[in-house]
Design a protein around this motif. Structure first.
Motif, PDB file in Angstrom:
ATOM      1  N   GLN A  77     -30.383  45.086   2.232  1.00  0.00           N
ATOM      2  CA  GLN A  77     -31.460  44.905   1.264  1.00  0.00           C
ATOM      3  C   GLN A  77     -31.325  43.590   0.509  1.00  0.00           C
ATOM      4  N   GLU A  78     -30.079  43.161   0.238  1.00  0.00           N
ATOM      5  CA  GLU A  78     -29.895  41.908  -0.496  1.00  0.00           C
ATOM      6  C   GLU A  78     -30.532  40.725   0.232  1.00  0.00           C
ATOM      7  N   ILE A  79     -30.376  40.686   1.554  1.00  0.00           N
ATOM      8  CA  ILE A  79     -30.935  39.573   2.329  1.00  0.00           C
ATOM      9  C   ILE A  79     -32.452  39.662   2.359  1.00  0.00           C
ATOM     10  N   ALA A  80     -32.980  40.863   2.578  1.00  0.00           N
ATOM     11  CA  ALA A  80     -34.432  41.038   2.612  1.00  0.00           C
ATOM     12  C   ALA A  80     -35.055  40.665   1.268  1.00  0.00           C
ATOM     13  N   ASP A 105     -31.265  28.818  -0.869  1.00  0.00           N
ATOM     14  CA  ASP A 105     -30.511  27.766  -0.196  1.00  0.00           C
ATOM     15  C   ASP A 105     -29.070  27.701  -0.697  1.00  0.00           C
ATOM     16  N   ILE A 106     -28.902  27.680  -2.008  1.00  0.00           N
ATOM     17  CA  ILE A 106     -27.555  27.551  -2.568  1.00  0.00           C
ATOM     18  C   ILE A 106     -26.743  28.820  -2.318  1.00  0.00           C
ATOM     19  N   ALA A 107     -27.368  29.976  -2.476  1.00  0.00           N
ATOM     20  CA  ALA A 107     -26.645  31.228  -2.242  1.00  0.00           C
ATOM     21  C   ALA A 107     -26.210  31.344  -0.783  1.00  0.00           C
ATOM     22  N   HIS A 108     -27.067  30.926   0.139  1.00  0.00           N
ATOM     23  CA  HIS A 108     -26.698  30.977   1.558  1.00  0.00           C
ATOM     24  C   HIS A 108     -25.450  30.133   1.819  1.00  0.00           C
ATOM     25  N   GLY A 109     -25.422  28.918   1.269  1.00  0.00           N
ATOM     26  CA  GLY A 109     -24.258  28.056   1.463  1.00  0.00           C
ATOM     27  C   GLY A 109     -23.014  28.586   0.775  1.00  0.00           C
ATOM     28  N   MET A 110     -23.190  29.133  -0.423  1.00  0.00           N
ATOM     29  CA  MET A 110     -22.047  29.700  -1.144  1.00  0.00           C
ATOM     30  C   MET A 110     -21.479  30.910  -0.409  1.00  0.00           C
ATOM     31  N   SER A 165     -27.829  36.539   6.681  1.00  0.00           N
ATOM     32  CA  SER A 165     -28.344  35.414   5.910  1.00  0.00           C
ATOM     33  C   SER A 165     -28.636  34.224   6.816  1.00  0.00           C
ATOM     34  N   PHE A 166     -27.720  33.965   7.748  1.00  0.00           N
ATOM     35  CA  PHE A 166     -27.914  32.848   8.673  1.00  0.00           C
ATOM     36  C   PHE A 166     -29.158  33.070   9.524  1.00  0.00           C
ATOM     37  N   HIS A 167     -29.300  34.270  10.058  1.00  0.00           N
ATOM     38  CA  HIS A 167     -30.430  34.500  10.962  1.00  0.00           C
ATOM     39  C   HIS A 167     -31.766  34.261  10.269  1.00  0.00           C
ATOM     40  N   TYR A 168     -31.913  34.765   9.060  1.00  0.00           N
ATOM     41  CA  TYR A 168     -33.215  34.700   8.402  1.00  0.00           C
ATOM     42  C   TYR A 168     -33.418  33.443   7.557  1.00  0.00           C
ATOM     43  N   PHE A 169     -32.412  32.585   7.485  1.00  0.00           N
ATOM     44  CA  PHE A 169     -32.611  31.339   6.743  1.00  0.00           C
ATOM     45  C   PHE A 169     -33.691  30.511   7.451  1.00  0.00           C
ATOM     46  N   PRO A 170     -34.555  29.809   6.708  1.00  0.00           N
ATOM     47  CA  PRO A 170     -35.685  29.092   7.331  1.00  0.00           C
ATOM     48  C   PRO A 170     -35.278  27.771   7.979  1.00  0.00           C
TER      49      PRO A 170
END
Length: 322
Positions: free
Chosen positions: A28-31, A53-58, A145-150
């Motif tokens: 749910q967090e990613i969605a 963006d920042i959360a994905h990298g962190m 997170s990686f899969h759904y990142f734009p």
């Protein structure tokens, strides 16, 4: 029983159950993050892309470059538990507290609890088990997170074609060799819904401990994604958490089509190379896809690139004993 009073074993059991639930279902967090539905609406001037963006990298750095090395240290008997606890207290909060604010409140709460439990523990085995579970949990979050990142935004930031044509090849490495894997445990890899299957040989003689860790986890089915920097290479976050010693590495750019690699330090990735790459880092050799099947990989790679970079349709990779 309150969370403050529970044992490391109880903590580990909860985290393992949460991770198992994420193997085939988006958390749910990613969605919530990708759909702009986070409860605290973090993000300046009403936008949430910066937060995402920042959360994905962190999250990437937290799981791969913080929790995994800490777990490896915990397994080292020369590191006493007091020193380990101080290391966790020094490195963890900057990541887990920011991520708590930026869409991962449950993770942040678990991290605080884990630090306290490690501080109070006298059992190395319990600490190691809890750290391994928490690292696997953050790895799985990172996979989604990686899969759904734009990543498709990358089409607006392309090199000039002339630069691509004139780009130098990777610097020659006088010690580089191309591994040839001919004997070892046989496995089968399949991709659905593509309906494509290949067979491969693991580097059981060259990297026996690593291959043993992978074989012990088979069969598994995970999301297949595509590299966004390396070149024509695919990877998937596995349910394995290996700290095995590595005896044979190979530069990515030297590897043949059909090379299987395994990256312990970047999320426990099972990697399949299907074409040219430019990255000159060396990675552990996991095995080699049969030459008779290597021709199938380009079709898989192109479909996976579209999945990662564009349409986000899930492609599932299953690895099993042949």
């Amino acid at each position: 029983m309150s969370e403050q009073l529970r044992s490391l074993g109880e903590f580990t059991a909860e985290v393992e159950a949460m991770t198992a639930a994420m193997m085939t279902e988006e958390p749910q967090e990613i969605a919530s993050m990708r759909c702009g539905e986070m409860e605290n609406t973090a993000g300046s001037y009403g936008q949430y892309f910066g937060t995402w963006d920042i959360a994905h990298g962190m999250l990437r750095d937290y799981s791969m470059y913080t929790l995994y090395p800490i777990t490896a240290l915990a397994e080292d008997a020369e590191i006493d538990l007091i020193s380990l606890s101080k290391t966790v207290d020094a490195l963890d909060p900057a990541y887990s507290n920011y991520l708590r604010y930026s869409g991962f409140p449950k993770m942040g709460k678990l991290a605080v609890e884990l630090r306290g439990l490690i501080r109070a523990s006298t059992s190395r085995s319990d600490v190691v088990a809890a750290l391994r579970a928490f690292t696997a949990y953050t790895n799985r979050l990172q996979a989604w997170s990686f899969h759904y990142f734009p990543w498709g935004l990358g089409k607006h930031f392309r090199y000039d074609e002339a630069r691509l044509q004139d780009a130098p090849l990777p610097v020659a490495d006088l010690g580089a060799t191309r591994a040839c894997i001919t004997r070892g445990q046989r496995i089968r890899i399949s991709w659905e819904p593509l309906g494509i299957t290949v067979n491969a040989t693991l580097a059981s003689e060259e990297n026996p401990e690593l291959c043993g860790d992978v074989v012990a986890a088979l069969p598994f089915t995970v999301i297949q994604d595509h590299a966004v920097v390396t070149g024509e290479s695919m990877y998937a976050w596995t349910p394995v958490l290996s700290t095995a010693p590595i005896h044979l590495r190979e530069r990515i750019c030297d590897a043949p089509v059909g090379r299987l690699r395994y990256s312990q330090s970047t999320g426990q990735k099972f990697i399949v190379q299907y074409g040219p790459t430019t990255e000159d880092l060396s990675q552990p050799v996991l095995g080699e896809i049969d030459a008779a099947d290597a021709g199938k990989l380009e079709q898989v790679g192109r479909a996976v690139w579209d999945s990662t970079f564009d349409n986000k349709k899930l492609i599932w990779m299953t690895v099993e004993l042949a």
